[in-house]
Write an enzyme that holds these catalytic residues in place. Structure first.
Site, PDB file in Angstrom:
ATOM      1  N   HIS A  12       0.839  -1.208   0.000  1.00 35.55           N
ATOM      2  CA  HIS A  12       0.000   0.000   0.000  1.00 35.55           C
ATOM      3  C   HIS A  12       0.872   1.256   0.000  1.00 35.55           C
ATOM      4  O   HIS A  12       1.322   1.718   1.050  1.00 35.55           O
ATOM      5  CB  HIS A  12      -0.916  -0.020   1.236  1.00 35.55           C
ATOM      6  CG  HIS A  12      -1.964   1.042   1.247  1.00 35.55           C
ATOM      7  ND1 HIS A  12      -3.323   0.762   1.247  1.00 35.55           N
ATOM      8  CD2 HIS A  12      -1.879   2.388   1.243  1.00 35.55           C
ATOM      9  CE1 HIS A  12      -4.011   1.891   1.260  1.00 35.55           C
ATOM     10  NE2 HIS A  12      -3.145   2.895   1.269  1.00 35.55           N
ATOM     11  N   GLU A 195     -10.793   3.813   7.395  1.00 36.17           N
ATOM     12  CA  GLU A 195      -9.780   4.775   7.836  1.00 36.17           C
ATOM     13  C   GLU A 195     -10.557   5.961   8.440  1.00 36.17           C
ATOM     14  O   GLU A 195     -10.457   6.213   9.631  1.00 36.17           O
ATOM     15  CB  GLU A 195      -8.909   5.204   6.635  1.00 36.17           C
ATOM     16  CG  GLU A 195      -7.780   6.171   6.990  1.00 36.17           C
ATOM     17  CD  GLU A 195      -7.116   6.783   5.744  1.00 36.17           C
ATOM     18  OE1 GLU A 195      -7.742   6.802   4.665  1.00 36.17           O
ATOM     19  OE2 GLU A 195      -5.957   7.283   5.879  1.00 36.17           O
ATOM     20  N   ASP A 274       2.001   7.057   2.339  1.00 36.93           N
ATOM     21  CA  ASP A 274       2.593   8.238   1.686  1.00 36.93           C
ATOM     22  C   ASP A 274       3.794   8.672   2.529  1.00 36.93           C
ATOM     23  O   ASP A 274       3.730   9.654   3.267  1.00 36.93           O
ATOM     24  CB  ASP A 274       1.560   9.382   1.647  1.00 36.93           C
ATOM     25  CG  ASP A 274       0.230   8.931   1.068  1.00 36.93           C
ATOM     26  OD1 ASP A 274       0.137   8.800  -0.161  1.00 36.93           O
ATOM     27  OD2 ASP A 274      -0.709   8.684   1.851  1.00 36.93           O
TER      28      ASP A 274
HETATM   29  N1  ADE Z   1      -4.565   9.008  -0.899  1.00 29.32           N
HETATM   30  C1  ADE Z   1      -3.306   9.039  -0.466  1.00 29.32           C
HETATM   31  N2  ADE Z   1      -3.233   8.644   0.822  1.00 29.32           N
HETATM   32  C2  ADE Z   1      -4.491   8.352   1.211  1.00 29.32           C
HETATM   33  C3  ADE Z   1      -5.065   7.888   2.403  1.00 29.32           C
HETATM   34  N3  ADE Z   1      -4.338   7.640   3.496  1.00 29.32           N
HETATM   35  N4  ADE Z   1      -6.396   7.723   2.443  1.00 29.32           N
HETATM   36  C4  ADE Z   1      -7.135   7.973   1.363  1.00 29.32           C
HETATM   37  N5  ADE Z   1      -6.640   8.408   0.213  1.00 29.32           N
HETATM   38  C5  ADE Z   1      -5.327   8.590   0.123  1.00 29.32           C
HETATM   39 ZN    ZN Z   2      -3.665   4.894   1.013  1.00 28.84          ZN
END
Ligand code: ADE
Ligand code: ZN
Length: 330
Positions: A12, A195, A274
């Site tokens: 991911h 999330e 990220d």
């Molecule tokens: N795009 C990049 N990171 C993300 C995340 N943590 N949740 C949703 N969309 C994303």
């Molecule tokens: Zn993500």
């Protein structure tokens, strides 16, 4: 324990989200784009919550304008991942940011990304595959254009289809057409859920879209019957603990539900999401999990094996990577 030496599998990772701030700043300078507002004085990305994160993420993406930019980005990202011990990685790729969902343009961006991946495999020993990803808050119509790009380029490299973006906008079933089209094209499916949405959001992704993996999924912990169902159905969670902590979902690693999920038999995997936005790397994720839950090499080996089993690539690649996981690294 020296965590960077353990071989790792990451499932991911958003390619644009893995762009270091210095990389984006460099592109902005080359192109005379004024995006200083997205950086703090110390050079890091500036945001205080998830929604602001999404805005500056999209602003950063405005500097990625050519296939060549994605070639450079892919090389930089894979070099960094390999330095953390990652030997196999799946990255989310968004045609939205690669030529605005135009198929011809998408093919050119994808070609550049694949060229970089082939070079990085030779130079750094890391294998990359791509998951084409639509963006929830861009809406179902753009998702249809996105899945068209995905279906036309499915193959050895493009192996999956997913959805990211603002989980508070719309519902998984709004994207049913796109997910059905992706499945018919032979793409494997994953969706961000659980999330910013609760257990009902995870249920909807599983039931309405038929995904085999969930991005995050951590808020399933608020409904233990759902956790049991996820474990029983062997749905794999792509968990990004450092991302969740950085965005304030949980105060610390110790309070992150990955420990309990693992304990309850859920197939958990570990990723960075990220990494430069959240000041993390795969090595740091492993270090923090080691400190928070006392996880040792045995647990991390189990997680890496779960990850490669859940990877969307072909069987030969899985077998090759699984063998490397068995090699002892000194
Ligand atoms: N795009 C990049 N990171 C993300 C995340 N943590 N949740 C949703 N969309 C994303
Ligand atoms: Zn993500």
């Amino acid at each position: 324990m020296t965590m960077n030496l353990l071989p790792k599998v990451e499932l991911h990772l958003h390619l644009e989200g893995a762009a270091p701030p210095s990389f984006i700043k460099g592109l902005a300078k080359e192109k005379n784009i004024d995006i200083n507002r997205i950086f703090n004085d110390d050079g890091s990305y500036r945001f205080t919550d998830f929604w602001e994160f999404l805005k500056i993420y999209e602003a950063a993406c405005t500097t990625l304008q050519k296939p060549e930019d994605f070639y450079r980005l892919t090389m930089a990202v894979l070099e960094e991942s390999a330095a953390s011990g990652v030997i196999y990685s799946e990255t989310f790729l968004s045609p939205d940011f690669c030529g605005g969902r135009d198929l011809g343009a998408w093919r050119e961006y994808l070609h550049a990304i694949q060229e970089a991946a082939a070079q990085a495999e030779k130079s750094f020993g890391i294998t990359l595959r791509g998951i084409v990803t639509c963006i929830r808050h861009f809406g179902p119509e753009k998702a249809r254009q996105t899945v068209h790009c995905a279906a036309e380029t499915v193959g050895n490299f493009i192996v999956g289809f997913g959805i990211a973006g603002d989980e508070k906008v719309g519902a998984p079933k709004d994207f049913l057409w796109s997910f059905d089209a992706a499945r018919e094209a032979g793409l494997r499916l994953t969706a961000h859920a659980g999330e910013w949405g609760g257990p009902e959001s995870v249920r909807a992704a599983i039931q309405d879209l038929g995904v085999e993996r969930i991005g995050h999924g951590v808020r399933a912990i608020e409904d233990l019957a759902l956790v049991d169902e996820i474990a029983e159905r062997e749905i794999v969670l792509e968990i990004c603990p450092g991302s969740n902590v950085a965005l304030g979902l949980y105060p610390t690693f110790r309070e992150h539900p990955i420990g309990e999920m693992f304990h309850r038999g859920v197939k958990v995997t570990v990723s960075t999401d990220d990494p430069p936005f959240f000041h993390t790397t795969m090595k740091r994720e492993y270090d923090m999990l080691n400190q928070a839950f006392d996880w040792d090499e045995g647990v991390f080996h189990t997680i890496a094996k779960t990850s490669i089993n859940a990877a969307f690539c072909d069987q030969d690649t899985k077998t090759r990577i699984a063998k490397r996981l068995e090699q002892v690294h000194e």
